[in-house]
Design a protein around this motif. Sequence first.
Motif, PDB file in Angstrom:
ATOM      1  N   ALA B  13      56.394-108.648 -12.264  1.00  0.00           N
ATOM      2  CA  ALA B  13      57.739-108.836 -11.711  1.00  0.00           C
ATOM      3  C   ALA B  13      58.489-107.515 -11.799  1.00  0.00           C
ATOM      4  O   ALA B  13      58.369-106.796 -12.790  1.00  0.00           O
ATOM      5  CB  ALA B  13      58.487-109.914 -12.496  1.00  0.00           C
ATOM      6  N   ILE B  15      62.309-106.518 -11.863  1.00  0.00           N
ATOM      7  CA  ILE B  15      63.687-107.016 -11.924  1.00  0.00           C
ATOM      8  C   ILE B  15      64.599-105.853 -11.567  1.00  0.00           C
ATOM      9  O   ILE B  15      64.625-104.838 -12.268  1.00  0.00           O
ATOM     10  CB  ILE B  15      64.039-107.532 -13.335  1.00  0.00           C
ATOM     11  CG1 ILE B  15      63.025-108.576 -13.809  1.00  0.00           C
ATOM     12  CG2 ILE B  15      65.459-108.114 -13.357  1.00  0.00           C
ATOM     13  CD1 ILE B  15      63.209-108.977 -15.283  1.00  0.00           C
ATOM     14  N   LYS B  92      69.498-100.953 -12.646  1.00  0.00           N
ATOM     15  CA  LYS B  92      68.396-100.842 -13.602  1.00  0.00           C
ATOM     16  C   LYS B  92      67.190-101.551 -13.007  1.00  0.00           C
ATOM     17  O   LYS B  92      67.307-102.647 -12.469  1.00  0.00           O
ATOM     18  CB  LYS B  92      68.798-101.484 -14.936  1.00  0.00           C
ATOM     19  CG  LYS B  92      67.794-101.271 -16.035  1.00  0.00           C
ATOM     20  CD  LYS B  92      68.427-100.553 -17.203  1.00  0.00           C
ATOM     21  CE  LYS B  92      67.435-100.209 -18.280  1.00  0.00           C
ATOM     22  NZ  LYS B  92      67.966 -99.163 -19.178  1.00  0.00           N
ATOM     23  N   THR B  93      66.041-100.889 -13.074  1.00  0.00           N
ATOM     24  CA  THR B  93      64.787-101.469 -12.606  1.00  0.00           C
ATOM     25  C   THR B  93      63.896-101.703 -13.810  1.00  0.00           C
ATOM     26  O   THR B  93      63.713-100.795 -14.621  1.00  0.00           O
ATOM     27  CB  THR B  93      64.081-100.509 -11.634  1.00  0.00           C
ATOM     28  OG1 THR B  93      64.965-100.202 -10.552  1.00  0.00           O
ATOM     29  CG2 THR B  93      62.810-101.115 -11.083  1.00  0.00           C
ATOM     30  N   ARG B  94      63.400-102.911 -13.936  1.00  0.00           N
ATOM     31  CA  ARG B  94      62.512-103.241 -15.063  1.00  0.00           C
ATOM     32  C   ARG B  94      61.175-103.742 -14.528  1.00  0.00           C
ATOM     33  O   ARG B  94      61.145-104.678 -13.729  1.00  0.00           O
ATOM     34  CB  ARG B  94      63.158-104.296 -15.952  1.00  0.00           C
ATOM     35  CG  ARG B  94      64.426-103.823 -16.671  1.00  0.00           C
ATOM     36  CD  ARG B  94      65.067-104.929 -17.475  1.00  0.00           C
ATOM     37  NE  ARG B  94      66.175-104.482 -18.309  1.00  0.00           N
ATOM     38  CZ  ARG B  94      67.465-104.603 -17.975  1.00  0.00           C
ATOM     39  NH1 ARG B  94      67.816-105.137 -16.810  1.00  0.00           N
ATOM     40  NH2 ARG B  94      68.404-104.195 -18.800  1.00  0.00           N
ATOM     41  N   ILE B  95      60.098-103.098 -14.975  1.00  0.00           N
ATOM     42  CA  ILE B  95      58.750-103.470 -14.558  1.00  0.00           C
ATOM     43  C   ILE B  95      58.147-104.354 -15.641  1.00  0.00           C
ATOM     44  O   ILE B  95      58.045-103.930 -16.805  1.00  0.00           O
ATOM     45  CB  ILE B  95      57.857-102.217 -14.386  1.00  0.00           C
ATOM     46  CG1 ILE B  95      58.585-101.116 -13.598  1.00  0.00           C
ATOM     47  CG2 ILE B  95      56.521-102.584 -13.770  1.00  0.00           C
ATOM     48  CD1 ILE B  95      58.819-101.403 -12.165  1.00  0.00           C
ATOM     49  N   CYS B  96      57.763-105.568 -15.272  1.00  0.00           N
ATOM     50  CA  CYS B  96      57.381-106.580 -16.266  1.00  0.00           C
ATOM     51  C   CYS B  96      56.057-107.233 -15.927  1.00  0.00           C
ATOM     52  O   CYS B  96      55.764-107.479 -14.760  1.00  0.00           O
ATOM     53  CB  CYS B  96      58.394-107.720 -16.298  1.00  0.00           C
ATOM     54  SG  CYS B  96      60.109-107.226 -16.233  1.00  0.00           S
TER      55      CYS B  96
END
Lengths: 113, 113
Positions: B13, B15, B92-96
């Motif tokens: 995902a 986000i 903010k980009t979060r790689i999950c």
Amino acid sequence: MTIANTPEPPYYAVIFSSLRTDGDNGYGAMAERMDALAAQQPGYLGVESAREGLGITVSYWRDLASIRAWKANAEHLVAQQTGRSTWYTDYKTRICKVERDYGLDDAFASRTE
Amino acid sequence: MTIANTPEPPYYAVIFSSLRTDGDNGYGAMAERMDALAAQQPGYLGVESAREGLGITVSYWRDLASIRAWKANAEHLVAQQTGRSTWYTDYKTRICKVERDYGLDDAFASRTE
């Protein structure tokens, strides 16, 4: 609501996507109470939320144990049960490990990788 | 918008949480084009999006390679650049990695674990 000020990865995210039933049915008060209660839990790192038909709430946690403890919180269990019976026509909960993140201040790093 | 119909975990995902500047400045047309373009990329699994002041867009992907390829897409790079210069005051980009998920139909499993 602002962007959550999370620490350096790794940390965890719970993405809760939902579609509501019609009417409030006590939802607003519960949502407020759950936000306040979640923020008191060990390992809580922040939350982001928006609804535009589809609702997306992302809560951030230090580790899986914190997420498990919050899920098992007695008052939260009641809210989860009422969510299933009354507030949501559909939802999906996704438990995620945040492996990396970057923001506007990291644009150079983001642009060149 | 509905809840993305993602496969069994693990999957990934992204986000993307953002705060907008005032005015459209071409944002609406770009967002629509990026949604359509993302959906054509290899490894794309779906997207969920809502804005209520704070905007949250979660896109789902088969693996990190798919995310990397989409991030490097030429047309998407232009959009990212314009986002930094014009559309967003913060993001903010979060790689999950999505490790597990469950929905309304999995309520029994979810309730007893």
